[in-house]
Design a protein around this motif. Structure first.
Motif, PDB file in Angstrom:
ATOM      1  N   THR A  25      -1.719  -3.527  -4.506  1.00 26.72           N
ATOM      2  CA  THR A  25      -1.747  -2.079  -4.287  1.00 26.72           C
ATOM      3  C   THR A  25      -1.733  -1.322  -5.620  1.00 26.72           C
ATOM      4  OG1 THR A  25       0.642  -2.104  -3.905  1.00 26.72           O
ATOM      5  CG2 THR A  25      -0.778  -2.096  -1.959  1.00 26.72           C
ATOM      6  N   ASP A  26      -1.100  -1.889  -6.636  1.00 27.36           N
ATOM      7  CA  ASP A  26      -1.105  -1.261  -7.964  1.00 27.36           C
ATOM      8  C   ASP A  26      -2.520  -1.193  -8.532  1.00 27.36           C
ATOM      9  OD1 ASP A  26       1.648  -0.787  -8.116  1.00 27.36           O
ATOM     10  OD2 ASP A  26       2.045  -2.733  -9.010  1.00 27.36           O
ATOM     11  N   LEU A  27      -3.254  -2.303  -8.444  1.00 21.08           N
ATOM     12  CA  LEU A  27      -4.625  -2.329  -8.959  1.00 21.08           C
ATOM     13  C   LEU A  27      -5.537  -1.395  -8.169  1.00 21.08           C
ATOM     14  CD1 LEU A  27      -5.075  -6.160  -9.614  1.00 21.08           C
ATOM     15  CD2 LEU A  27      -4.916  -4.346 -11.325  1.00 21.08           C
ATOM     16  N   ILE A  28      -5.377  -1.377  -6.852  1.00 18.45           N
ATOM     17  CA  ILE A  28      -6.191  -0.491  -6.023  1.00 18.45           C
ATOM     18  C   ILE A  28      -5.878   0.967  -6.350  1.00 18.45           C
ATOM     19  CG2 ILE A  28      -6.612   0.306  -3.662  1.00 18.45           C
ATOM     20  CD1 ILE A  28      -6.291  -2.629  -2.786  1.00 18.45           C
ATOM     21  N   ALA A  29      -4.602   1.279  -6.529  1.00 17.33           N
ATOM     22  CA  ALA A  29      -4.215   2.654  -6.869  1.00 17.33           C
ATOM     23  C   ALA A  29      -4.899   3.095  -8.158  1.00 17.33           C
ATOM     24  CB  ALA A  29      -2.693   2.749  -6.999  1.00 17.33           C
ATOM     25  N   THR A  30      -4.925   2.233  -9.147  1.00 17.13           N
ATOM     26  CA  THR A  30      -5.589   2.558 -10.409  1.00 17.13           C
ATOM     27  C   THR A  30      -7.086   2.745 -10.197  1.00 17.13           C
ATOM     28  OG1 THR A  30      -3.928   1.348 -11.681  1.00 17.13           O
ATOM     29  CG2 THR A  30      -6.043   1.729 -12.746  1.00 17.13           C
ATOM     30  N   ARG A  31      -7.707   1.843  -9.474  1.00 15.92           N
ATOM     31  CA  ARG A  31      -9.155   1.917  -9.243  1.00 15.92           C
ATOM     32  C   ARG A  31      -9.544   3.152  -8.439  1.00 15.92           C
ATOM     33  NH1 ARG A  31     -13.428  -1.920  -9.707  1.00 15.92           N
ATOM     34  NH2 ARG A  31     -15.141  -1.486  -8.272  1.00 15.92           N
ATOM     35  N   TRP A  32      -8.757   3.496  -7.426  1.00 17.76           N
ATOM     36  CA  TRP A  32      -9.079   4.624  -6.553  1.00 17.76           C
ATOM     37  C   TRP A  32      -8.496   5.954  -7.049  1.00 17.76           C
ATOM     38  CZ3 TRP A  32      -7.957   2.239  -1.037  1.00 17.76           C
ATOM     39  CH2 TRP A  32      -8.919   1.257  -0.770  1.00 17.76           C
ATOM     40  N   GLY A  33      -7.720   5.938  -8.132  1.00 20.18           N
ATOM     41  CA  GLY A  33      -7.151   7.182  -8.662  1.00 20.18           C
ATOM     42  C   GLY A  33      -6.067   7.769  -7.778  1.00 20.18           C
ATOM     43  N   MET A  34      -5.259   6.886  -7.188  1.00 22.11           N
ATOM     44  CA  MET A  34      -4.161   7.298  -6.306  1.00 22.11           C
ATOM     45  C   MET A  34      -2.860   6.704  -6.818  1.00 22.11           C
ATOM     46  SD  MET A  34      -5.658   6.456  -2.552  1.00 22.11           S
ATOM     47  CE  MET A  34      -6.979   7.367  -1.834  1.00 22.11           C
ATOM     48  N   THR A  35      -1.768   7.171  -6.251  1.00 22.53           N
ATOM     49  CA  THR A  35      -0.497   6.530  -6.554  1.00 22.53           C
ATOM     50  C   THR A  35      -0.373   5.249  -5.717  1.00 22.53           C
ATOM     51  OG1 THR A  35       0.725   7.686  -4.817  1.00 22.53           O
ATOM     52  CG2 THR A  35       0.622   8.761  -6.995  1.00 22.53           C
ATOM     53  N   ARG A  36       0.445   4.341  -6.196  1.00 20.09           N
ATOM     54  CA  ARG A  36       0.699   3.115  -5.441  1.00 20.09           C
ATOM     55  C   ARG A  36       1.291   3.449  -4.079  1.00 20.09           C
ATOM     56  NH1 ARG A  36       5.555  -0.504  -5.845  1.00 20.09           N
ATOM     57  NH2 ARG A  36       6.175   1.135  -7.255  1.00 20.09           N
ATOM     58  N   ARG A  37       2.165   4.431  -4.044  1.00 17.45           N
ATOM     59  CA  ARG A  37       2.797   4.849  -2.787  1.00 17.45           C
ATOM     60  C   ARG A  37       1.751   5.319  -1.771  1.00 17.45           C
ATOM     61  NH1 ARG A  37       5.594   3.926   1.126  1.00 17.45           N
ATOM     62  NH2 ARG A  37       6.480   5.673   2.231  1.00 17.45           N
ATOM     63  N   ARG A  38       0.762   6.073  -2.235  1.00 19.13           N
ATOM     64  CA  ARG A  38      -0.282   6.564  -1.325  1.00 19.13           C
ATOM     65  C   ARG A  38      -1.104   5.402  -0.771  1.00 19.13           C
ATOM     66  NH1 ARG A  38      -1.661   8.792   2.817  1.00 19.13           N
ATOM     67  NH2 ARG A  38      -3.714   9.705   2.926  1.00 19.13           N
ATOM     68  N   VAL A  39      -1.426   4.440  -1.601  1.00 13.52           N
ATOM     69  CA  VAL A  39      -2.165   3.265  -1.127  1.00 13.52           C
ATOM     70  C   VAL A  39      -1.321   2.513  -0.102  1.00 13.52           C
ATOM     71  CG1 VAL A  39      -3.178   1.040  -1.780  1.00 13.52           C
ATOM     72  CG2 VAL A  39      -3.560   3.052  -3.214  1.00 13.52           C
ATOM     73  N   GLN A  40      -0.024   2.351  -0.363  1.00 16.02           N
ATOM     74  CA  GLN A  40       0.858   1.672   0.589  1.00 16.02           C
ATOM     75  C   GLN A  40       0.905   2.430   1.915  1.00 16.02           C
ATOM     76  OE1 GLN A  40       4.379   1.606  -1.850  1.00 16.02           O
ATOM     77  NE2 GLN A  40       4.016  -0.510  -2.515  1.00 16.02           N
ATOM     78  N   GLN A  41       0.929   3.756   1.856  1.00 17.82           N
ATOM     79  CA  GLN A  41       0.921   4.560   3.081  1.00 17.82           C
ATOM     80  C   GLN A  41      -0.370   4.348   3.865  1.00 17.82           C
ATOM     81  OE1 GLN A  41       1.468   8.421   1.328  1.00 17.82           O
ATOM     82  NE2 GLN A  41       3.680   8.449   1.736  1.00 17.82           N
ATOM     83  N   LEU A  42      -1.494   4.332   3.180  1.00 19.75           N
ATOM     84  CA  LEU A  42      -2.780   4.112   3.848  1.00 19.75           C
ATOM     85  C   LEU A  42      -2.843   2.744   4.502  1.00 19.75           C
ATOM     86  CD1 LEU A  42      -5.132   5.698   1.192  1.00 19.75           C
ATOM     87  CD2 LEU A  42      -4.773   6.517   3.528  1.00 19.75           C
ATOM     88  N   VAL A  43      -2.368   1.733   3.796  1.00 19.77           N
ATOM     89  CA  VAL A  43      -2.378   0.368   4.343  1.00 19.77           C
ATOM     90  C   VAL A  43      -1.526   0.303   5.605  1.00 19.77           C
ATOM     91  CG1 VAL A  43      -1.598  -1.998   3.886  1.00 19.77           C
ATOM     92  CG2 VAL A  43      -2.918  -0.772   2.156  1.00 19.77           C
ATOM     93  N   ASP A  45      -0.770   2.718   7.689  1.00 22.28           N
ATOM     94  CA  ASP A  45      -1.170   3.678   8.717  1.00 22.28           C
ATOM     95  C   ASP A  45      -2.302   3.122   9.580  1.00 22.28           C
ATOM     96  OD1 ASP A  45      -1.834   5.840  10.273  1.00 22.28           O
ATOM     97  OD2 ASP A  45      -2.428   7.124   8.587  1.00 22.28           O
ATOM     98  N   GLU A  46      -1.998   2.797  10.838  1.00 20.71           N
ATOM     99  CA  GLU A  46      -3.024   2.262  11.735  1.00 20.71           C
ATOM    100  C   GLU A  46      -4.080   3.302  12.078  1.00 20.71           C
ATOM    101  OE1 GLU A  46      -2.060  -0.290  14.918  1.00 20.71           O
ATOM    102  OE2 GLU A  46      -0.338  -1.146  13.888  1.00 20.71           O
ATOM    103  N   ASP A  47      -3.774   4.583  11.872  1.00 22.68           N
ATOM    104  CA  ASP A  47      -4.733   5.648  12.154  1.00 22.68           C
ATOM    105  C   ASP A  47      -5.442   6.144  10.893  1.00 22.68           C
ATOM    106  OD1 ASP A  47      -4.218   5.679  14.915  1.00 22.68           O
ATOM    107  OD2 ASP A  47      -2.431   6.905  14.597  1.00 22.68           O
ATOM    108  N   ARG A  48      -5.420   5.325   9.834  1.00 26.13           N
ATOM    109  CA  ARG A  48      -6.077   5.718   8.585  1.00 26.13           C
ATOM    110  C   ARG A  48      -7.566   5.921   8.830  1.00 26.13           C
ATOM    111  NH1 ARG A  48      -6.579   0.465   8.613  1.00 26.13           N
ATOM    112  NH2 ARG A  48      -4.482  -0.192   8.180  1.00 26.13           N
ATOM    113  N   PRO A  49      -8.203   6.779   8.039  1.00 21.91           N
ATOM    114  CA  PRO A  49      -9.655   6.906   8.174  1.00 21.91           C
ATOM    115  C   PRO A  49     -10.329   5.544   7.960  1.00 21.91           C
ATOM    116  CG  PRO A  49      -8.782   8.687   6.820  1.00 21.91           C
ATOM    117  CD  PRO A  49      -7.659   7.700   7.039  1.00 21.91           C
ATOM    118  N   ARG A  50     -11.326   5.241   8.766  1.00 19.78           N
ATOM    119  CA  ARG A  50     -11.989   3.925   8.731  1.00 19.78           C
ATOM    120  C   ARG A  50     -12.678   3.635   7.415  1.00 19.78           C
ATOM    121  NH1 ARG A  50      -8.772   1.884  10.715  1.00 19.78           N
ATOM    122  NH2 ARG A  50      -7.903   3.524  11.912  1.00 19.78           N
TER     123      ARG A  50
END
Length: 64
Positions: A25-43, A45-50
């Motif tokens: 999630t740390d690497l994805i956060a860096t690549r997507w320009g998000m915080t690690r916490r936001r990536v963890q929230q998206l992961v 969330d079963e209702d995340r955008p597809r």
């Protein structure tokens, strides 16, 4: 052109795919320009955008 509806990935499935591709999630956060916490929230969330499922499925395989 027909677009087939895909079954949304569960949090466990998305975590497994991230791990299978060698990402964290740390690497994805860096690549997507998000915080690690936001990536963890998206992961989690079963209702995340597809498009986040698509984005995870499109991550390149990391080689150690």
């Amino acid at each position: 052109m027909e677009v087939k509806e895909l079954k949304p990935m569960s949090p466990a499935e998305i975590r497994a795919e991230i791990k299978r591709r060698g990402w964290s999630t740390d690497l994805i956060a860096t690549r997507w320009g998000m915080t690690r916490r936001r990536v963890q929230q998206l992961v989690a969330d079963e209702d995340r955008p597809r498009y986040y499922d698509d984005a995870v499925n499109g991550l390149p395989q990391l080689v150690s």
